[in-house]
Write a protein that holds these residues in place. Structure first.
Motif, PDB file in Angstrom:
ATOM      1  N   THR A 140      34.868  58.280 -13.851  1.00  0.00           N
ATOM      2  CA  THR A 140      34.550  58.365 -12.255  1.00  0.00           C
ATOM      3  C   THR A 140      33.630  57.416 -12.156  1.00  0.00           C
ATOM      4  OG1 THR A 140      35.800  60.634 -11.947  1.00  0.00           O
ATOM      5  CG2 THR A 140      35.134  59.476 -10.272  1.00  0.00           C
ATOM      6  N   VAL A 141      33.837  56.432 -10.532  1.00  0.00           N
ATOM      7  CA  VAL A 141      32.247  56.648 -10.134  1.00  0.00           C
ATOM      8  C   VAL A 141      32.466  56.877  -8.909  1.00  0.00           C
ATOM      9  CG1 VAL A 141      33.938  53.970  -9.631  1.00  0.00           C
ATOM     10  CG2 VAL A 141      31.113  53.606 -10.053  1.00  0.00           C
ATOM     11  N   TYR A 142      31.577  57.206  -8.250  1.00  0.00           N
ATOM     12  CA  TYR A 142      31.443  57.144  -7.031  1.00  0.00           C
ATOM     13  C   TYR A 142      30.536  56.688  -5.889  1.00  0.00           C
ATOM     14  CZ  TYR A 142      32.319  61.780  -9.718  1.00  0.00           C
ATOM     15  OH  TYR A 142      33.227  62.947 -10.192  1.00  0.00           O
ATOM     16  N   GLY A 163      19.536  51.347   0.934  1.00  0.00           N
ATOM     17  CA  GLY A 163      19.310  53.033   1.229  1.00  0.00           C
ATOM     18  C   GLY A 163      20.036  53.789   1.550  1.00  0.00           C
ATOM     19  N   ARG A 164      21.306  53.491   2.255  1.00  0.00           N
ATOM     20  CA  ARG A 164      22.003  54.508   2.427  1.00  0.00           C
ATOM     21  C   ARG A 164      23.538  54.980   2.028  1.00  0.00           C
ATOM     22  NH1 ARG A 164      25.229  52.752   7.137  1.00  0.00           N
ATOM     23  NH2 ARG A 164      25.200  50.243   6.352  1.00  0.00           N
ATOM     24  N   PHE A 165      23.660  53.963   0.475  1.00  0.00           N
ATOM     25  CA  PHE A 165      24.419  53.816  -0.224  1.00  0.00           C
ATOM     26  C   PHE A 165      23.918  53.882  -1.599  1.00  0.00           C
ATOM     27  CE2 PHE A 165      29.070  52.130   2.401  1.00  0.00           C
ATOM     28  CZ  PHE A 165      27.751  52.388   3.323  1.00  0.00           C
ATOM     29  N   THR A 166      24.377  55.342  -2.338  1.00  0.00           N
ATOM     30  CA  THR A 166      24.030  55.258  -3.610  1.00  0.00           C
ATOM     31  C   THR A 166      25.576  55.066  -4.522  1.00  0.00           C
ATOM     32  OG1 THR A 166      22.158  56.514  -3.093  1.00  0.00           O
ATOM     33  CG2 THR A 166      23.353  56.695  -5.127  1.00  0.00           C
ATOM     34  N   ILE A 167      26.279  54.405  -5.691  1.00  0.00           N
ATOM     35  CA  ILE A 167      26.388  54.263  -6.795  1.00  0.00           C
ATOM     36  C   ILE A 167      26.269  55.125  -7.818  1.00  0.00           C
ATOM     37  CG2 ILE A 167      26.643  52.145  -7.398  1.00  0.00           C
ATOM     38  CD1 ILE A 167      29.334  51.700  -7.612  1.00  0.00           C
ATOM     39  N   SER A 168      27.238  55.720  -8.463  1.00  0.00           N
ATOM     40  CA  SER A 168      26.863  56.209  -9.657  1.00  0.00           C
ATOM     41  C   SER A 168      27.330  56.382 -10.072  1.00  0.00           C
ATOM     42  CB  SER A 168      26.191  57.746  -9.270  1.00  0.00           C
ATOM     43  OG  SER A 168      27.577  58.974  -8.418  1.00  0.00           O
ATOM     44  N   ARG A 169      27.810  56.808 -11.434  1.00  0.00           N
ATOM     45  CA  ARG A 169      29.179  57.134 -12.200  1.00  0.00           C
ATOM     46  C   ARG A 169      28.992  58.532 -13.595  1.00  0.00           C
ATOM     47  NH1 ARG A 169      29.659  52.091 -15.303  1.00  0.00           N
ATOM     48  NH2 ARG A 169      30.873  52.515 -16.241  1.00  0.00           N
ATOM     49  N   ASP A 170      30.119  59.268 -13.688  1.00  0.00           N
ATOM     50  CA  ASP A 170      30.332  60.209 -15.104  1.00  0.00           C
ATOM     51  C   ASP A 170      31.260  59.998 -15.849  1.00  0.00           C
ATOM     52  OD1 ASP A 170      30.858  62.705 -15.985  1.00  0.00           O
ATOM     53  OD2 ASP A 170      30.881  64.125 -14.305  1.00  0.00           O
ATOM     54  N   ASN A 171      30.645  59.424 -17.202  1.00  0.00           N
ATOM     55  CA  ASN A 171      31.464  58.633 -18.064  1.00  0.00           C
ATOM     56  C   ASN A 171      32.199  59.792 -18.722  1.00  0.00           C
ATOM     57  OD1 ASN A 171      30.544  56.077 -17.339  1.00  0.00           O
ATOM     58  ND2 ASN A 171      28.831  55.978 -19.094  1.00  0.00           N
ATOM     59  N   ILE A 172      31.726  61.522 -18.734  1.00  0.00           N
ATOM     60  CA  ILE A 172      32.698  61.909 -18.801  1.00  0.00           C
ATOM     61  C   ILE A 172      34.259  62.933 -17.976  1.00  0.00           C
ATOM     62  CG2 ILE A 172      32.730  64.911 -19.634  1.00  0.00           C
ATOM     63  CD1 ILE A 172      31.186  63.125 -21.505  1.00  0.00           C
ATOM     64  N   LYS A 173      33.692  62.074 -16.931  1.00  0.00           N
ATOM     65  CA  LYS A 173      34.945  62.542 -16.180  1.00  0.00           C
ATOM     66  C   LYS A 173      36.005  60.818 -16.179  1.00  0.00           C
ATOM     67  CE  LYS A 173      33.189  66.761 -12.973  1.00  0.00           C
ATOM     68  NZ  LYS A 173      32.945  66.508 -11.779  1.00  0.00           N
ATOM     69  N   VAL A 196      42.344  54.926  -8.748  1.00  0.00           N
ATOM     70  CA  VAL A 196      42.340  56.003  -8.216  1.00  0.00           C
ATOM     71  C   VAL A 196      41.321  55.939  -7.027  1.00  0.00           C
ATOM     72  CG1 VAL A 196      43.743  57.203  -6.981  1.00  0.00           C
ATOM     73  CG2 VAL A 196      44.990  55.930  -8.953  1.00  0.00           C
ATOM     74  N   GLU A 197      41.642  55.791  -5.870  1.00  0.00           N
ATOM     75  CA  GLU A 197      40.167  55.757  -5.402  1.00  0.00           C
ATOM     76  C   GLU A 197      40.318  57.530  -4.426  1.00  0.00           C
ATOM     77  OE1 GLU A 197      40.438  51.131  -4.512  1.00  0.00           O
ATOM     78  OE2 GLU A 197      42.093  53.031  -4.686  1.00  0.00           O
ATOM     79  N   SER A 198      39.547  57.744  -3.482  1.00  0.00           N
ATOM     80  CA  SER A 198      40.316  58.400  -3.014  1.00  0.00           C
ATOM     81  C   SER A 198      38.791  59.185  -2.499  1.00  0.00           C
ATOM     82  CB  SER A 198      40.362  60.365  -3.486  1.00  0.00           C
ATOM     83  OG  SER A 198      39.442  60.477  -3.872  1.00  0.00           O
ATOM     84  N   GLY A 199      38.946  59.789  -0.908  1.00  0.00           N
ATOM     85  CA  GLY A 199      37.727  59.965   0.098  1.00  0.00           C
ATOM     86  C   GLY A 199      37.028  59.737   0.651  1.00  0.00           C
ATOM     87  N   GLY A 200      38.301  58.708   1.540  1.00  0.00           N
ATOM     88  CA  GLY A 200      37.897  58.356   2.812  1.00  0.00           C
ATOM     89  C   GLY A 200      38.726  59.029   3.879  1.00  0.00           C
ATOM     90  N   GLY A 201      38.143  58.465   4.688  1.00  0.00           N
ATOM     91  CA  GLY A 201      38.626  59.295   6.416  1.00  0.00           C
ATOM     92  C   GLY A 201      37.873  58.534   7.196  1.00  0.00           C
ATOM     93  N   LEU A 202      38.082  59.540   8.553  1.00  0.00           N
ATOM     94  CA  LEU A 202      37.187  59.413   9.459  1.00  0.00           C
ATOM     95  C   LEU A 202      35.744  60.096   9.882  1.00  0.00           C
ATOM     96  CD1 LEU A 202      37.295  58.209  12.929  1.00  0.00           C
ATOM     97  CD2 LEU A 202      39.084  59.939  12.886  1.00  0.00           C
ATOM     98  N   ALA A 241      38.524  57.477 -10.197  1.00  0.00           N
ATOM     99  CA  ALA A 241      39.193  58.154 -11.044  1.00  0.00           C
ATOM    100  C   ALA A 241      39.610  56.531 -11.717  1.00  0.00           C
ATOM    101  CB  ALA A 241      40.364  59.154 -11.365  1.00  0.00           C
ATOM    102  N   ALA A 242      38.801  56.152 -13.334  1.00  0.00           N
ATOM    103  CA  ALA A 242      39.644  55.386 -13.916  1.00  0.00           C
ATOM    104  C   ALA A 242      40.448  55.781 -15.620  1.00  0.00           C
ATOM    105  CB  ALA A 242      38.493  54.657 -14.618  1.00  0.00           C
ATOM    106  N   SER A 243      41.594  55.244 -16.007  1.00  0.00           N
ATOM    107  CA  SER A 243      42.227  55.611 -17.408  1.00  0.00           C
ATOM    108  C   SER A 243      42.661  54.327 -17.786  1.00  0.00           C
ATOM    109  CB  SER A 243      43.524  55.944 -16.921  1.00  0.00           C
ATOM    110  OG  SER A 243      44.620  55.627 -15.841  1.00  0.00           O
ATOM    111  N   GLY A 244      42.313  54.640 -19.156  1.00  0.00           N
ATOM    112  CA  GLY A 244      43.160  53.432 -19.707  1.00  0.00           C
ATOM    113  C   GLY A 244      42.794  52.144 -20.353  1.00  0.00           C
ATOM    114  N   SER A 245      41.403  52.424 -20.121  1.00  0.00           N
ATOM    115  CA  SER A 245      40.162  51.692 -21.140  1.00  0.00           C
ATOM    116  C   SER A 245      39.085  52.832 -21.968  1.00  0.00           C
ATOM    117  CB  SER A 245      39.827  51.028 -19.940  1.00  0.00           C
ATOM    118  OG  SER A 245      38.432  50.195 -20.701  1.00  0.00           O
ATOM    119  N   THR A 246      37.934  52.653 -22.162  1.00  0.00           N
ATOM    120  CA  THR A 246      36.512  53.270 -22.907  1.00  0.00           C
ATOM    121  C   THR A 246      35.777  52.646 -20.891  1.00  0.00           C
ATOM    122  OG1 THR A 246      37.047  52.470 -24.356  1.00  0.00           O
ATOM    123  CG2 THR A 246      35.179  53.428 -24.185  1.00  0.00           C
TER     124      THR A 246
END
Length: 120
Positions: free
Chosen positions: A77-79, A65-75, A5-11, A23-28
């Motif tokens: 969630t990938v950002y 140089g403009r975008f950064t991907i990261s992940r939180d394995n506790i939450k 489930v994605e969120s955070g988009g906009g104008l 946000a991910a669910s249903g898997s390790t």
């Protein structure tokens, strides 16, 4: 089965920033490669950034140089932090997961997408 489930988009104005979340669910989650794709009107879906369970990352040349991907394995969630946004970044952004750790298997699962619109 993995649900995304994605969120955070906009104008946003050119030069601005947005942070997308998936946000991910249903898997390790910590064992899955994750990625972000985008699709602009009339164009094919393209890879923007990907991250493997070890935290290694890879970016499309157009966002380096403009975008950064990261992940939180506790939450589970990938950002995607997007800075210095440009009108050509306007697209629907999709989160994707692989069944395992291989990021070449991205596309096994997809989120519903979130719209990002950058005005000039």
């Amino acid at each position: 089965q993995v649900q995304l489930v994605e969120s955070g988009g906009g104008l946003v104005q050119a030069g601005g920033s947005l942070r997308l979340s998936c946000a991910a669910s249903g898997s390790t989650f910590s064992n899955n490669a994750m990625g972000w794709y985008r699709q602009a009107p009339g164009k094919q879906r393209e890879l923007v950034a990907r991250i493997n369970p070890g935290g290694n990352t890879n970016y499309a040349d157009s966002v380096k140089g403009r975008f950064t991907i990261s992940r939180d394995n506790i939450k589970n969630t990938v950002y995607l932090q997007m800075n210095r946004l440009q009108p050509e970044d306007t697209a629907v952004y999709y989160c994707s997961a692989a069944r395992g750790s291989n990021w070449y298997r991205l596309g096994d699962y997809w989120g519903q997408g979130t719209q990002v619109t950058v005005s000039s």
